[in-house]
Design a protein around this motif. Sequence first.
Motif, PDB file in Angstrom:
ATOM      1  N   SER A  63      33.625  20.048  24.445  1.00 31.76           N
ATOM      2  CA  SER A  63      32.539  20.329  25.523  1.00 31.76           C
ATOM      3  C   SER A  63      32.651  20.387  26.921  1.00 31.76           C
ATOM      4  O   SER A  63      33.039  18.948  27.194  1.00 31.76           O
ATOM      5  CB  SER A  63      31.280  19.979  24.572  1.00 31.76           C
ATOM      6  OG  SER A  63      30.855  20.029  23.737  1.00 31.76           O
ATOM      7  N   LEU A  64      32.155  20.904  27.732  1.00 30.65           N
ATOM      8  CA  LEU A  64      32.465  20.901  29.068  1.00 30.65           C
ATOM      9  C   LEU A  64      30.728  20.995  29.975  1.00 30.65           C
ATOM     10  O   LEU A  64      30.514  22.296  29.626  1.00 30.65           O
ATOM     11  CB  LEU A  64      33.380  21.617  29.435  1.00 30.65           C
ATOM     12  CG  LEU A  64      34.753  21.910  28.916  1.00 30.65           C
ATOM     13  CD1 LEU A  64      36.111  22.820  29.330  1.00 30.65           C
ATOM     14  CD2 LEU A  64      35.516  20.345  29.048  1.00 30.65           C
ATOM     15  N   THR A  65      30.614  20.227  30.874  1.00 35.46           N
ATOM     16  CA  THR A  65      29.516  20.465  31.413  1.00 35.46           C
ATOM     17  C   THR A  65      30.329  21.557  32.781  1.00 35.46           C
ATOM     18  O   THR A  65      31.207  21.337  33.382  1.00 35.46           O
ATOM     19  CB  THR A  65      29.020  19.171  31.999  1.00 35.46           C
ATOM     20  OG1 THR A  65      29.887  18.588  33.268  1.00 35.46           O
ATOM     21  CG2 THR A  65      28.384  18.702  30.752  1.00 35.46           C
ATOM     22  N   VAL A  66      29.210  22.524  33.120  1.00 31.24           N
ATOM     23  CA  VAL A  66      29.673  23.161  34.510  1.00 31.24           C
ATOM     24  C   VAL A  66      28.378  23.389  35.228  1.00 31.24           C
ATOM     25  O   VAL A  66      27.109  23.365  34.575  1.00 31.24           O
ATOM     26  CB  VAL A  66      30.066  24.653  34.443  1.00 31.24           C
ATOM     27  CG1 VAL A  66      31.392  24.319  33.045  1.00 31.24           C
ATOM     28  CG2 VAL A  66      29.089  25.504  33.295  1.00 31.24           C
ATOM     29  N   ALA A  67      28.658  24.086  36.778  1.00 25.88           N
ATOM     30  CA  ALA A  67      27.837  23.807  37.425  1.00 25.88           C
ATOM     31  C   ALA A  67      26.479  24.854  37.867  1.00 25.88           C
ATOM     32  O   ALA A  67      25.963  24.736  37.600  1.00 25.88           O
ATOM     33  CB  ALA A  67      28.088  23.083  39.074  1.00 25.88           C
ATOM     34  N   ASP A  68      27.450  25.854  37.086  1.00 31.37           N
ATOM     35  CA  ASP A  68      26.950  27.801  37.662  1.00 31.37           C
ATOM     36  C   ASP A  68      27.158  28.102  35.882  1.00 31.37           C
ATOM     37  O   ASP A  68      28.252  28.856  35.611  1.00 31.37           O
ATOM     38  CB  ASP A  68      26.907  28.071  38.670  1.00 31.37           C
ATOM     39  CG  ASP A  68      26.290  29.297  38.165  1.00 31.37           C
ATOM     40  OD1 ASP A  68      25.687  29.501  37.728  1.00 31.37           O
ATOM     41  OD2 ASP A  68      26.488  30.259  39.276  1.00 31.37           O
ATOM     42  N   LEU A  69      25.903  27.814  34.341  1.00 35.65           N
ATOM     43  CA  LEU A  69      26.260  28.438  33.155  1.00 35.65           C
ATOM     44  C   LEU A  69      26.422  30.305  33.122  1.00 35.65           C
ATOM     45  O   LEU A  69      27.367  30.871  33.044  1.00 35.65           O
ATOM     46  CB  LEU A  69      25.676  27.781  32.605  1.00 35.65           C
ATOM     47  CG  LEU A  69      25.624  28.459  31.050  1.00 35.65           C
ATOM     48  CD1 LEU A  69      26.635  27.033  30.721  1.00 35.65           C
ATOM     49  CD2 LEU A  69      24.594  27.938  30.480  1.00 35.65           C
ATOM     50  N   ASP A  70      25.373  30.514  34.575  1.00 34.66           N
ATOM     51  CA  ASP A  70      26.105  32.016  34.182  1.00 34.66           C
ATOM     52  C   ASP A  70      27.060  32.860  34.646  1.00 34.66           C
ATOM     53  O   ASP A  70      27.744  33.292  34.592  1.00 34.66           O
ATOM     54  CB  ASP A  70      24.171  32.589  35.336  1.00 34.66           C
ATOM     55  CG  ASP A  70      23.519  32.061  34.278  1.00 34.66           C
ATOM     56  OD1 ASP A  70      22.706  32.355  33.338  1.00 34.66           O
ATOM     57  OD2 ASP A  70      22.505  31.507  35.456  1.00 34.66           O
ATOM     58  N   ALA A  71      27.902  32.203  35.923  1.00 32.75           N
ATOM     59  CA  ALA A  71      28.733  32.403  36.971  1.00 32.75           C
ATOM     60  C   ALA A  71      29.786  32.321  35.008  1.00 32.75           C
ATOM     61  O   ALA A  71      30.965  32.804  35.569  1.00 32.75           O
ATOM     62  CB  ALA A  71      29.512  31.120  38.029  1.00 32.75           C
ATOM     63  N   ALA A  72      29.529  31.127  35.330  1.00 30.74           N
ATOM     64  CA  ALA A  72      31.047  30.772  33.990  1.00 30.74           C
ATOM     65  C   ALA A  72      31.215  31.738  33.010  1.00 30.74           C
ATOM     66  O   ALA A  72      31.807  32.884  31.571  1.00 30.74           O
ATOM     67  CB  ALA A  72      31.071  29.600  33.211  1.00 30.74           C
ATOM     68  N   HIS A  73      29.850  31.929  32.158  1.00 30.58           N
ATOM     69  CA  HIS A  73      29.783  32.743  31.874  1.00 30.58           C
ATOM     70  C   HIS A  73      29.939  34.212  31.635  1.00 30.58           C
ATOM     71  O   HIS A  73      30.833  35.589  31.035  1.00 30.58           O
ATOM     72  CB  HIS A  73      27.652  33.138  31.374  1.00 30.58           C
ATOM     73  CG  HIS A  73      27.506  34.294  29.579  1.00 30.58           C
ATOM     74  ND1 HIS A  73      27.191  35.797  29.672  1.00 30.58           N
ATOM     75  CD2 HIS A  73      27.127  33.582  28.146  1.00 30.58           C
ATOM     76  CE1 HIS A  73      26.736  35.631  28.571  1.00 30.58           C
ATOM     77  NE2 HIS A  73      27.106  34.519  28.051  1.00 30.58           N
ATOM     78  N   ALA A  74      29.782  35.520  32.743  1.00 34.92           N
ATOM     79  CA  ALA A  74      30.127  36.109  33.546  1.00 34.92           C
ATOM     80  C   ALA A  74      31.924  36.515  33.571  1.00 34.92           C
ATOM     81  O   ALA A  74      32.008  36.902  33.186  1.00 34.92           O
ATOM     82  CB  ALA A  74      29.217  36.139  34.451  1.00 34.92           C
TER      83      ALA A  74
END
Length: 146
Positions: free
Chosen positions: A91-102
């Motif tokens: 599990s990793l935390t990211v600042a911008d989930l939508d950008a990571a998803h795209a």
Amino acid sequence: MSAHIHHVSVFVEDMERALELFCGILGLEEIQRLDGVQGSRISALLGKDDFQANMVFLKHPKQKVCLELVRQTRPQAETPEPGAAGRFGISLTVADLDAAHAGLRRAGWAPLSEPLEMIDPSGRSIRLFCFLTEDGLMVELIQQIA
């Protein structure tokens, strides 16, 4: 006795593809590369005769825990079935989930769902989704909701 995570080891089939994911898309930094790691101690540690591998250690500058990518070169490693969940998850935390998803979609890693909203065990609101790597690693990306 108290245990703290030191590092997470992940065995991969394609080191360059794994580095594209973890460094290029998810922003971890390569801190050490060890090619041709072998010998009786590592073989004994892993319970594999004549073990040899290439290893890359990755880290986020704000964290102490490292991610160790291991590409086994000897003996021949078994390849997991495509799309099958492996023995590891991270599990990793990211600042911008939508950008990571795209970004994952563009690079060929299909998320298993759209981002979902949930409450974590501490009661905080989060958004998250998971995807599988070609090596069967289940990766969960989490963004804290302010």
